[in-house]
Design an enzyme around this catalytic site. Structure first.
Site, short mmCIF file in Angstrom:
data_model
loop_
_atom_site.label_atom_id
_atom_site.label_comp_id
_atom_site.label_asym_id
_atom_site.label_seq_id
_atom_site.Cartn_x
_atom_site.Cartn_y
_atom_site.Cartn_z
CG HIS A 193 -5.19 -1.03 -11.28
ND1 HIS A 193 -4.32 -2.05 -10.59
CD2 HIS A 193 -4.92 0.16 -10.59
CE1 HIS A 193 -3.97 -1.64 -9.35
NE2 HIS A 193 -4.25 -0.36 -9.35
CD GLU A 216 -1.71 2.84 -10.00
OE1 GLU A 216 -1.98 3.63 -8.90
OE2 GLU A 216 -2.12 1.78 -10.15
N GLY A 222 0.44 -1.50 -3.27
CA GLY A 222 0.00 -2.42 -2.17
C GLY A 222 1.07 -2.96 -1.17
N GLY A 260 -4.78 3.83 -3.50
CA GLY A 260 -5.33 2.52 -2.97
C GLY A 260 -5.75 2.43 -1.58
N GLY A 261 -4.74 1.76 -0.92
CA GLY A 261 -5.06 1.77 0.65
C GLY A 261 -5.59 3.15 1.38
CG ASN A 282 -8.30 1.70 -7.70
OD1 ASN A 282 -9.40 0.98 -7.56
ND2 ASN A 282 -7.18 1.12 -8.32
CD1 TRP A 283 -11.73 3.83 -2.32
CD2 TRP A 283 -14.23 3.43 -2.21
NE1 TRP A 283 -12.43 4.85 -1.36
CE2 TRP A 283 -13.98 4.51 -1.29
CE3 TRP A 283 -15.39 2.89 -2.39
CZ2 TRP A 283 -15.00 5.31 -0.83
CZ3 TRP A 283 -16.31 3.63 -1.67
CH2 TRP A 283 -16.14 4.74 -0.88
CE LYS A 284 -5.47 -0.96 -5.37
NZ LYS A 284 -4.06 -1.43 -5.47
CD GLU A 331 -4.59 -4.20 -7.82
OE1 GLU A 331 -5.75 -3.68 -7.65
OE2 GLU A 331 -3.72 -3.65 -6.79
CB SER A 364 2.75 2.41 -1.29
OG SER A 364 2.71 0.99 -1.30
P1 13P Z 1 -1.95 1.52 -3.09
O1 13P Z 1 -1.94 2.88 -2.72
O2 13P Z 1 -2.50 0.31 -2.19
O3 13P Z 1 -0.47 0.95 -2.82
O4 13P Z 1 -2.42 1.26 -4.32
C1 13P Z 1 -2.08 1.87 -5.51
C2 13P Z 1 -2.99 1.52 -6.50
O5 13P Z 1 -3.03 0.53 -7.02
C3 13P Z 1 -3.81 2.54 -6.99
O6 13P Z 1 -4.82 2.14 -8.17
#
Ligand code: 13P
Length: 251
Positions: free
Chosen positions: A95, A167, A173, A234-235, A9-11, A97, A213
């Protein structure tokens, strides 16, 4: 047997040019790693570049959101039909966020999930508790509630186009990963909720990912758990070597 799905998930990261360069670099690194679905969920503006770069590879492209109406006066939104025509296979829905910053509710998550699945997309439905909710002892109740609400109206047959991602909000994050046992337990609550509605046999077939994470260092242990059928990353999905290591851990 459940399908393992490793999804990035590149956000709000990467431009179209960066997308093309990333996928061109990643494709040979993950070639032949076919024991899991490999998905990159990218910003809407990057979708054409991503679909083009992923052609002929084992990488599938996903979006990060979808609107619940087919068309109309919804400035800034994108419909499921638009995503399908653009060559998208997956879409992230609900999500944390989006719940936190953009007013997403369990009702709108449900509507978006229905729109995605009815259009033939696979929805990656996100659920998860905050640290406060966990400390108050609400994790199981909340995960079951969010899961059942998101899937309201989804038929047994349509569940094959549903992936649920557990999640925990406190692990996103933050660099704080749930322990493998916490991830397994949370994913188990999601599966139990699906079993309560659709039956245990059906629940056994649904892919439930862990996200928060997840990285090249912890993926193998998380993925070794019986209820963890993949990851939403994510990251670590923004680096080809780290993402490849996670795909390898799933293979
Ligand atoms: P991180 O892997 O950066 O913690 O993000 C997880 C996430 O929100 C994937 O949707």
């Amino acid at each position: 047997m459940r399908k393992t799905v490793i999804a990035g998930n590149w956000k709000m990261n990467m431009t179209p040019a960066e997308t093309k360069a990333f996928i061109t670099e990643l494709a040979p690194m993950v070639a032949g790693l076919d024991k899991c679905d490999i998905v990159l969920c990218v910003p809407a503006i990057d979708i054409p570049a991503a679909v083009e770069a992923a052609k002929g590879t084992n990488i599938k492209i996903g979006a990060e959101n979808v609107h619940f109406k087919e068309s109309g006066a919804y400035t800034g939104e994108i419909s499921a039909k638009m995503l399908v025509e653009a060559g998208v296979d997956y879409v992230v829905v609900g999500h944390s966020e989006r719940r936190q910053y953009f007013g997403e509710t369990d009702q709108t998550v449900n509507l978006r999930t229905l729109a995605a699945v009815n259009a033939g997309l696979t929805a990656i439905v996100c659920v998860g508790e905050t640290l406060e909710q966990r400390n108050l002892g609400y994790t199981e109740t909340l995960l079951k509630y969010q899961t059942k609400m998101a899937l309201t109206g989804i038929t047994k047959d349509q569940l094959k186009n549903i992936v649920v991602a557990y999640e925990p909000v406190w692990a996103i994050g933050t660099g704080v990963t749930a322990t493998a046992d916490q991830a397994d337990e949370g994913n188990g609550f999601v599966r139990a909720a699906i079993a309560e509605v659709y039956g245990a046999d059906v629940a056994e077939t649904v892919t439930v990912q862990y996200g928060g994470s997840m990285n090249d260092g912890n993926a193998a242990e998380l993925l070794s758990k019986v209820n963890v059928d993949g990851g939403l990353i994510g990251g670590a999905s923004l680096k080809t070597d780290k993402f490849t290591a996670i795909v390898k851990a799933a293979n």
